[in-house]
Design a protein around this motif. Structure first.
Motif, short mmCIF file in Angstrom:
data_model
loop_
_atom_site.label_atom_id
_atom_site.label_comp_id
_atom_site.label_asym_id
_atom_site.label_seq_id
_atom_site.Cartn_x
_atom_site.Cartn_y
_atom_site.Cartn_z
N UNK A 333 0.78 -1.23 0.00
CA UNK A 333 0.00 0.00 0.00
C UNK A 333 0.81 1.27 0.00
N UNK A 334 2.11 1.18 0.08
CA UNK A 334 2.97 2.37 0.07
C UNK A 334 3.87 2.29 -1.15
N UNK A 335 3.91 3.36 -1.93
CA UNK A 335 4.76 3.38 -3.12
C UNK A 335 6.21 3.49 -2.72
N UNK A 336 6.99 2.48 -3.09
CA UNK A 336 8.44 2.49 -2.84
C UNK A 336 9.14 2.85 -4.14
N UNK A 337 10.35 3.39 -4.07
CA UNK A 337 11.10 3.66 -5.31
C UNK A 337 11.23 2.38 -6.12
N UNK A 338 10.87 2.45 -7.38
CA UNK A 338 10.83 1.24 -8.20
C UNK A 338 12.22 0.87 -8.68
N UNK A 339 12.56 -0.38 -8.53
CA UNK A 339 13.76 -0.93 -9.17
C UNK A 339 13.43 -1.21 -10.64
N UNK A 340 14.42 -1.05 -11.49
CA UNK A 340 14.23 -1.32 -12.91
C UNK A 340 15.20 -2.41 -13.37
N UNK A 341 14.66 -3.38 -14.06
CA UNK A 341 15.45 -4.42 -14.73
C UNK A 341 15.32 -4.16 -16.22
N UNK A 342 16.44 -3.89 -16.88
CA UNK A 342 16.36 -3.47 -18.27
C UNK A 342 17.53 -4.00 -19.09
N UNK A 343 17.31 -4.00 -20.41
CA UNK A 343 18.36 -4.40 -21.36
C UNK A 343 18.89 -5.80 -21.05
N UNK A 344 18.00 -6.75 -21.14
CA UNK A 344 18.32 -8.15 -20.87
C UNK A 344 18.18 -8.93 -22.17
N UNK A 345 19.16 -9.76 -22.49
CA UNK A 345 19.11 -10.58 -23.70
C UNK A 345 19.48 -12.02 -23.40
N UNK A 346 18.65 -12.94 -23.88
CA UNK A 346 18.97 -14.37 -23.92
C UNK A 346 19.04 -14.74 -25.39
N UNK A 347 20.19 -15.24 -25.84
CA UNK A 347 20.42 -15.47 -27.27
C UNK A 347 21.06 -16.84 -27.50
N UNK A 348 20.51 -17.58 -28.44
CA UNK A 348 21.05 -18.88 -28.82
C UNK A 348 21.11 -19.82 -27.62
N UNK A 349 19.94 -20.16 -27.12
CA UNK A 349 19.80 -20.97 -25.90
C UNK A 349 19.04 -22.25 -26.23
N UNK A 350 19.50 -23.38 -25.67
CA UNK A 350 18.75 -24.63 -25.69
C UNK A 350 18.18 -24.88 -24.30
N UNK A 351 16.87 -25.08 -24.23
CA UNK A 351 16.20 -25.44 -22.97
C UNK A 351 15.85 -26.93 -23.06
N UNK A 352 16.46 -27.72 -22.18
CA UNK A 352 16.31 -29.18 -22.26
C UNK A 352 15.16 -29.70 -21.41
N UNK A 353 14.81 -29.00 -20.33
CA UNK A 353 13.74 -29.52 -19.48
C UNK A 353 13.20 -28.43 -18.57
N UNK A 354 11.98 -28.67 -18.11
CA UNK A 354 11.26 -27.80 -17.18
C UNK A 354 10.24 -28.69 -16.51
N UNK A 355 10.27 -28.73 -15.17
CA UNK A 355 9.35 -29.61 -14.44
C UNK A 355 8.85 -28.86 -13.22
N UNK A 356 7.61 -28.40 -13.26
CA UNK A 356 7.06 -27.67 -12.13
C UNK A 356 5.55 -27.88 -12.09
N UNK A 357 5.08 -28.47 -10.99
CA UNK A 357 3.65 -28.72 -10.83
C UNK A 357 2.90 -27.47 -10.36
N UNK A 358 3.58 -26.56 -9.65
CA UNK A 358 2.92 -25.36 -9.14
C UNK A 358 2.71 -24.36 -10.28
N UNK A 359 1.47 -24.04 -10.58
CA UNK A 359 1.16 -23.18 -11.73
C UNK A 359 1.78 -21.80 -11.56
N UNK A 360 1.86 -21.30 -10.35
CA UNK A 360 2.45 -19.98 -10.09
C UNK A 360 3.92 -19.91 -10.50
#
Length: 487
Positions: A333-360
């Motif tokens: 309920x209180x506005x805090x100074x916002x952190x910014x995450x910017x200029x992010x690149x993932x390039x030429x990546x192989x993802x082999x697996x992902x296993x997560x039952x929790x939808x969140x």
């Protein structure tokens, strides 16, 4: 005995085998455990086969909602030029075999229980027999090591006359107090055949290097290397459990392998840091493989200019890629100074697996923005996703996650997904959703999204005008989302 004498050894103690200066194998040091599920041999130019040592490595299998540890195999060697590889399976008879990432198109020749294939360049591989991914062989075929110290440099370090070098030779090393703090200007070299139990810490330093081919990790859970509040730090070639980067600038991590098996075993975290570059890394982790967070773990601020390229991600649990959850919000309920995450690149990546039952907590590529963070200007370029076991392909949200956040996220904007391919049947419905009229997801572009060979685009043949294009990719595009484009 002085500490430097415990960790410094002469080059002659290494026992490294040089075939013709183009192929290097590393015998196991005394006391380092090995495993015999596979026999591995390598050769060049039709020469004699040279043995490659195989080491046990723990990996995480989730059965139901519980973690279960399995013991897989790991081996490594260095080479330059074509090399023949022979892998003989002993655990069970070979009925089928594959080498991943599948995008490398390495199809082994199988004769009985022997697999053979040729490599023409360095690769980080998973060799799998009969579909078993928990007793597989992690095979790290490295480039030649250009950072290896000379025999003279090692000898001087042994005598205490080279304070800039900390050298761990083949064998087992247990750090006093389980930690070693590295000073500015120092290089730590962990040779092939070495296993260092403990944690190497770069905290408040600059110009530090972590090089080698050996292993660094605590005997239980924890980070092998931890980079904190430091500048100009390089890591290359070593094998660790985890290697987080907090409040640091100018970090380069190249050809580092991260394998963890315990709960919350994230691989390569970034916290409140700038100018972090990952190249040719391999992550197999028991939680998120690659994360980018703002304020977290005692580090404050945002992140800028983060690049991961030419790499392989394997999440036994949670996300291969996770961005944005943690930030500087202080109370609801209180506005805090916002952190910014910017200029992010993932390039030429192989993802082999992902296993997560929790939808969140699903999503091979997850931008889950919390704590008032602003996340903007992201690029996912040439990402190849194999048929993971359970989860979503994309998850872009601004949730109010009371378990981990003090506030919902501020905004996600300007994200490009370019040349993304997925081949498989297990992906659940992806989600793109904002929070309210002020906390939105804006300007998401999919350029050449291909799912099981089908190009998903706004003008694709047969798409009724009243359908959202995301429906054809099983992507739920929810409320408070603006300008999602499929090219």
């Amino acid at each position: 005995m002085k500490f430097r004498q415990i960790i410094a050894f002469s080059a002659l103690a290494c026992g490294i085998l040089y075939a013709d200066a183009e192929l290097v194998t590393y015998p196991a040091g005394q006391g380092v455990p090995t495993i015999n599920d596979f026999t591995i041999n390598v050769r060049q130019n039709g020469g004699a086969w040279q043995p490659v040592v195989s080491y046990p490595v723990k990996v995480d299998e989730v059965i139901g909602a519980k973690h279960s540890t399995s013991v897989a195999s790991m081996a490594y060697f260095d080479f330059d030029g074509p090399v023949d590889v022979e892998v003989i399976a002993h655990r069970e008879s070979v009925k089928s075999a594959r080498i991943r990432p599948l995008s490398y198109d390495l199809k082994p020749e199988v004769c009985g229980d022997t697999l053979r294939f040729t490599l023409d360049r360095p690769r980080n591989l998973s060799v799998e027999v009969n579909g078993d991914i928990f007793h597989n062989l992690h095979l790290f075929a490295n480039p030649l090591d250009s950072h290896r110290p000379s025999a003279k440099e090692i000898k001087l370090a042994q005598k205490g006359k080279n304070k800039k070098l900390i050298y761990f030779g083949p064998g087992v090393h247990r750090l006093p107090g389980d930690t070693l703090r590295v000073a500015s200007g120092q290089t730590v070299y962990v040779d092939g055949g070495a296993r260092v139990y403990g944690q190497l810490i770069a905290d408040g330093v600059n110009d530090v290097r972590f090089y080698g081919r050996g292993e660094i990790h605590p005997e239980g859970r924890g980070e092998g290397i931890y980079i904190k509040r430091s500048k100009d730090v390089d890591a290359e070639g070593v094998i660790v459990t985890q290697i987080p980067v907090g409040k640091s600038d100018g970090v380069n991590i190249d050809n580092v392998k991260s394998i963890s098996y315990y709960g919350w075993g994230d691989g390569m975290n970034v916290f409140a840091s700038n100018n972090v570059h990952y190249n040719n890394v391999f992550c197999r982790n028991s939680d998120d493989c690659s994360t980018i967070y703002a304020t977290r773990k005692g580090f404050s601020g945002g992140c800028d200019n983060i690049l991961m390229e030419n790499s392989t991600l394997w999440a036994d649990v949670a996300h291969p890629i996770m961005i944005g959850l943690h930030g500087a919000a202080t109370e609801i309920g209180v506005d805090a100074p916002a952190d910014t995450i910017s200029n992010v690149t993932y390039r030429n990546i192989d993802i082999l697996d992902h296993k997560e039952a929790q939808i969140d907590y699903q999503g091979c590529m997850a931008i889950v923005c919390g704590d008032n963070n602003i996340v903007r200007d992201l690029v996912f370029d040439n990402i190849r996703v194999e048929d993971f076991r359970q989860g979503q392909l994309f998850n872009i949200r601004l949730p109010f996650n009371l378990k981990y956040c003090k506030a919902p996220g501020g905004k996600v904007s300007d994200v490009l997904f370019k040349d993304i391919t997925y081949n498989g049947n297990n992906a659940e419905m992806s989600i793109i959703a904002g929070y309210d009229d002020d906390r939105t997801v804006d300007n998401i572009t999919f350029d050449n999204l291909v799912i099981n060979g089908v190009h998903i685009c706004d003008d694709m043949p047969g798409k009724p005008k009243w359908y959202k294009t995301g429906d054809f990719a099983r992507i739920f595009i929810g409320e408070h989302v603006n300008n999602v484009v499929f090219k």
